[in-house]
Scaffold this motif. Structure first.
Motif, PDB file in Angstrom:
ATOM      1  N   LEU A  78       5.034   3.457  46.219  1.00  0.00           N
ATOM      2  CA  LEU A  78       5.875   4.444  45.545  1.00  0.00           C
ATOM      3  C   LEU A  78       7.329   4.356  45.992  1.00  0.00           C
ATOM      4  N   THR A  79       7.544   4.135  47.293  1.00  0.00           N
ATOM      5  CA  THR A  79       8.907   4.160  47.816  1.00  0.00           C
ATOM      6  C   THR A  79       9.618   2.814  47.718  1.00  0.00           C
ATOM      7  N   GLU A  81       8.090  -0.403  46.204  1.00  0.00           N
ATOM      8  CA  GLU A  81       7.837  -1.214  45.009  1.00  0.00           C
ATOM      9  C   GLU A  81       8.389  -0.539  43.753  1.00  0.00           C
ATOM     10  N   ARG A  82       8.107   0.754  43.606  1.00  0.00           N
ATOM     11  CA  ARG A  82       8.576   1.463  42.420  1.00  0.00           C
ATOM     12  C   ARG A  82       9.848   2.256  42.663  1.00  0.00           C
ATOM     13  N   LEU A  84      10.596   5.109  43.802  1.00  0.00           N
ATOM     14  CA  LEU A  84      10.517   6.517  43.379  1.00  0.00           C
ATOM     15  C   LEU A  84      10.651   6.704  41.871  1.00  0.00           C
ATOM     16  N   SER A  85      10.680   5.628  41.118  1.00  0.00           N
ATOM     17  CA  SER A  85      10.891   5.723  39.667  1.00  0.00           C
ATOM     18  C   SER A  85       9.553   5.773  38.931  1.00  0.00           C
ATOM     19  N   ILE A  87       6.945   7.795  39.304  1.00  0.00           N
ATOM     20  CA  ILE A  87       5.804   7.870  40.223  1.00  0.00           C
ATOM     21  C   ILE A  87       5.072   9.207  40.137  1.00  0.00           C
ATOM     22  N   GLU A  88       5.404  10.034  39.152  1.00  0.00           N
ATOM     23  CA  GLU A  88       4.877  11.401  39.136  1.00  0.00           C
ATOM     24  C   GLU A  88       3.353  11.453  39.259  1.00  0.00           C
ATOM     25  N   ALA A  90       1.219   9.131  40.239  1.00  0.00           N
ATOM     26  CA  ALA A  90       0.755   8.529  41.486  1.00  0.00           C
ATOM     27  C   ALA A  90       1.009   9.468  42.671  1.00  0.00           C
ATOM     28  N   PHE A  91       2.138  10.158  42.654  1.00  0.00           N
ATOM     29  CA  PHE A  91       2.449  11.123  43.719  1.00  0.00           C
ATOM     30  C   PHE A  91       1.448  12.274  43.689  1.00  0.00           C
ATOM     31  N   GLN A 123      16.767   9.287  41.623  1.00  0.00           N
ATOM     32  CA  GLN A 123      15.305   9.165  41.722  1.00  0.00           C
ATOM     33  C   GLN A 123      14.760  10.082  42.816  1.00  0.00           C
ATOM     34  N   LEU A 127      12.180  13.465  42.505  1.00  0.00           N
ATOM     35  CA  LEU A 127      10.997  13.708  43.328  1.00  0.00           C
ATOM     36  C   LEU A 127      11.084  15.068  44.019  1.00  0.00           C
TER      37      LEU A 127
END
Length: 285
Positions: A78-79, A81-82, A84-85, A87-88, A90-91, A123, A127
């Motif tokens: 999440l932090t 690879e993506r 924070l974009s 990621i809703e 997954a978070f 981003q 979050l």
């Protein structure tokens, strides 16, 4: 009573048998024994392996007392690879996996990549704006521009203060105070940790300090001394600081953490640490 949470980077470490843990203790007893002494733990494994299975978390919930705090890291997927974009979902799934210990969550840690700069703060804001109430948050930045006291750092700190998120303070001064000088443990730690200045600032109610120690105890003592007053100040202000203690190879991290905590406790009337189960068993024989 005044409160400060104290912990280590993990609880599962075979090298702590004979000190923190009894010499022949099985790993199933490590968390209960750890929680008899320490009040919090960094959950670094989730950074690498993602959300744990809920039955695993349920077992932790049975083993840890009500006042214990788990401070898990968001997964690197999440932090890093993506970034924070998007990621809703997954978070949310990550939080769902932690549901059995939701009442014992300390600051969940958002460790950002070294190249995550001010242009990506939107981003982070997205979050934080949907961060669940009641779950503390800690954000660790590593980009150089957040350590120059310029516009980028001002924007970051304002964002964290607005959302009540804690800026994680990574104190690597002792670690980098000398060359590695042939010590593999010291060399590895110096290669893994970012060499950034220490900016002491509390942007939330759970100031979180990650103190990365040297192998030399005198060096550690020197750099820790100013923290005694600062931690006490936060406690007097009604804040609840978290202190996580590392050493270069973490072999003596439990003893080192105890030494540092005793210095704070003697100055600020904190409860004493419990005896190490491994040492207590050794005394019986």
């Amino acid at each position: 009573m005044s409160k400060m949470y104290l912990g280590l980077p993990m609880w599962a470490n075979t090298e702590w048998r004979g000190s923190l843990y009894p010499p022949h203790a099985g790993h199933e007893g490590w968390l209960p024994d750890y929680a008899r002494v320490f009040s919090a733990v960094e959950g670094n494994t989730t950074f690498y392996s993602g959300a744990p299975r809920q039955e695993t978390v349920a077992a932790w919930a049975r083993q840890a007392p009500p006042d214990f705090r788990f401070c898990f890291k968001l997964p690197s997927a999440l932090t890093h690879e993506r970034r924070l974009s998007g990621i809703e979902s997954a978070f949310d799934a990550f939080l769902d996996a932690l549901a059995p210990v939701q009442d014992r969550l300390g600051p969940l840690m958002v460790q950002l990549p070294r190249d995550f700069g001010s242009d990506e703060l939107p981003q982070l804001e997205t979050l934080l704006s949907r961060w669940p109430a009641g779950v503390p948050c800690g954000v660790e930045v590593r980009h150089r521009e957040f350590f120059h006291k310029g516009a980028a750092e001002v924007a970051l700190n304002r964002l964290l203060i607005t959302h009540g998120a804690n800026r994680i303070m990574l104190d690597v001064r002792p670690l980098f105070s000398t060359p590695a000088n042939g010590s593999p443990g010291l060399a590895q730690a110096q290669s893994e940790k970012p060499r950034r200045p220490l900016h002491v600032i509390s942007t939330g109610n759970q100031p979180l300090v990650r103190f990365i120690g040297h192998l030399d105890e005198d060096i550690n003592s020197h750099y820790f001394t100013p923290w005694i007053e600062r931690l006490g100040l936060w406690i007097k202000q009604g804040k609840t600081p978290f202190l996580f203690v590392h050493t270069a190879d973490n072999r003596r991290a439990p003893q080192f953490a105890r030494t540092l905590y005793d210095r704070v406790a003697s100055s600020h009337a904190l409860s004493p640490l419990g005896a190490f189960p491994g040492e207590r068993q050794a005394c019986l024989f």
